[in-house]
Design a protein around this motif. Structure first.
Motif, PDB file in Angstrom:
ATOM      1  N   ILE A   1       0.838  -1.203   0.000  1.00 54.59           N
ATOM      2  CA  ILE A   1       0.000   0.000   0.000  1.00 54.59           C
ATOM      3  C   ILE A   1       0.873   1.253   0.000  1.00 54.59           C
ATOM      4  CG2 ILE A   1      -1.510   1.383   1.481  1.00 54.59           C
ATOM      5  CD1 ILE A   1      -3.060  -1.043   2.109  1.00 54.59           C
ATOM      6  N   LYS A   2       0.528   2.173  -0.891  1.00 56.85           N
ATOM      7  CA  LYS A   2       1.155   3.497  -0.920  1.00 56.85           C
ATOM      8  C   LYS A   2       0.044   4.508  -0.650  1.00 56.85           C
ATOM      9  CE  LYS A   2       4.571   2.129  -4.317  1.00 56.85           C
ATOM     10  NZ  LYS A   2       5.023   2.269  -5.700  1.00 56.85           N
ATOM     11  N   ILE A   3       0.233   5.311   0.369  1.00 55.57           N
ATOM     12  CA  ILE A   3      -0.803   6.262   0.766  1.00 55.57           C
ATOM     13  C   ILE A   3      -0.398   7.655   0.298  1.00 55.57           C
ATOM     14  CG2 ILE A   3      -2.065   7.248   2.710  1.00 55.57           C
ATOM     15  CD1 ILE A   3      -1.370   4.580   4.199  1.00 55.57           C
TER      16      ILE A   3
ATOM     17  N   VAL B   1      -4.240  12.378   1.157  1.00 60.03           N
ATOM     18  CA  VAL B   1      -5.171  11.501   1.880  1.00 60.03           C
ATOM     19  C   VAL B   1      -4.675  11.284   3.306  1.00 60.03           C
ATOM     20  CG1 VAL B   1      -6.159   9.179   1.931  1.00 60.03           C
ATOM     21  CG2 VAL B   1      -5.903  10.371  -0.247  1.00 60.03           C
ATOM     22  N   LEU B   2      -3.382  11.053   3.451  1.00 60.62           N
ATOM     23  CA  LEU B   2      -2.781  10.849   4.772  1.00 60.62           C
ATOM     24  C   LEU B   2      -3.010  12.062   5.667  1.00 60.62           C
ATOM     25  CD1 LEU B   2      -0.947   9.194   6.682  1.00 60.62           C
ATOM     26  CD2 LEU B   2       1.000  10.276   5.556  1.00 60.62           C
TER      27      LEU B   2
ATOM     28  N   PHE C   1      -6.623   2.848   7.062  1.00 63.65           N
ATOM     29  CA  PHE C   1      -6.030   2.209   5.888  1.00 63.65           C
ATOM     30  C   PHE C   1      -5.975   0.688   6.004  1.00 63.65           C
ATOM     31  CE2 PHE C   1      -4.123   6.496   6.153  1.00 63.65           C
ATOM     32  CZ  PHE C   1      -4.736   7.020   5.034  1.00 63.65           C
TER      33      PHE C   1
END
Length: 186
Positions: free
Chosen positions: A81-83, A87-88, A150
């Protein structure tokens, strides 16, 4: 849970690896209240592994082996997963609005922005006014908020707090940042 189990759990935690806790021999006691008691005991004796899901199996009866494989696959998926930064930041700002940080120093903790800087384990860098202003329990709250938002099941989360610099230094070397003298017109 043996001392060897605890030692292996601490090695997993220090290495930042994903994990699924497998409780075998569940064929001996398949009652739901026993499952809850056993999971509570596992969480108590392995406090550093609170991020790891628990799967009860019976190797003898092949009970719940599919659930174990599904859980392991889910943990593996989480490592990819790449956030995105935007969004973070929204997730962390929402978490800070839901529960304001306690005042630890002369002023409250302020977060300016955050970024994901590592994937295994997921590592987040938060730029704040002063890292010393963050209480340990509030840092745990932020980690749990990230885990919930997440679905980072089975992976430890690393959150590093860093003070935002007061002013941005020039990215040029000192020689280049000085303007050369312009020749005078005659």
């Amino acid at each position: 849970v043996t001392s060897q189990d605890k030692h292996i759990a601490s090695m997993i935690e220090k290495a930042g690896k994903g994990c699924v806790i497998v409780a075998n021999k569940f064929d001996l006691q398949r009652q739901d209240h026993k499952r809850e008691e056993l999971e509570k005991e596992l969480r108590y004796t392995l406090p550093g592994m609170s991020f790891a899901p628990v799967v009860f199996i019976s190797a003898k009866d092949h009970y719940n082996l599919g659930a174990l494989l599904d859980q392991a696959a889910q943990v593996l998926e989480q490592t990819e997963i790449k956030i995105p930064t935007g969004v973070l930041n929204r997730v962390l700002n929402d978490a800070m609005e839901r529960r304001t940080p306690p005042v630890v120093g002369p002023s409250p903790l302020k977060m300016y922005y955050a970024s994901m800087v590592g994937m295994v384990p997921p590592k987040f860098l938060l730029f704040v006014n002063n890292p010393d202003y963050c209480a340990a329990n509030y840092l745990t709250y932020l980690k749990n908020s990230l885990r919930a938002a997440f679905d980072l099941t089975g992976l430890p989360i690393v959150v590093e707090l860093r003070a935002r610099p007061k002013k941005v230094e020039s990215f040029h070397s000192p020689e280049r940042s000085r303007k050369p003298a312009r020749p005078r017109k005659k």
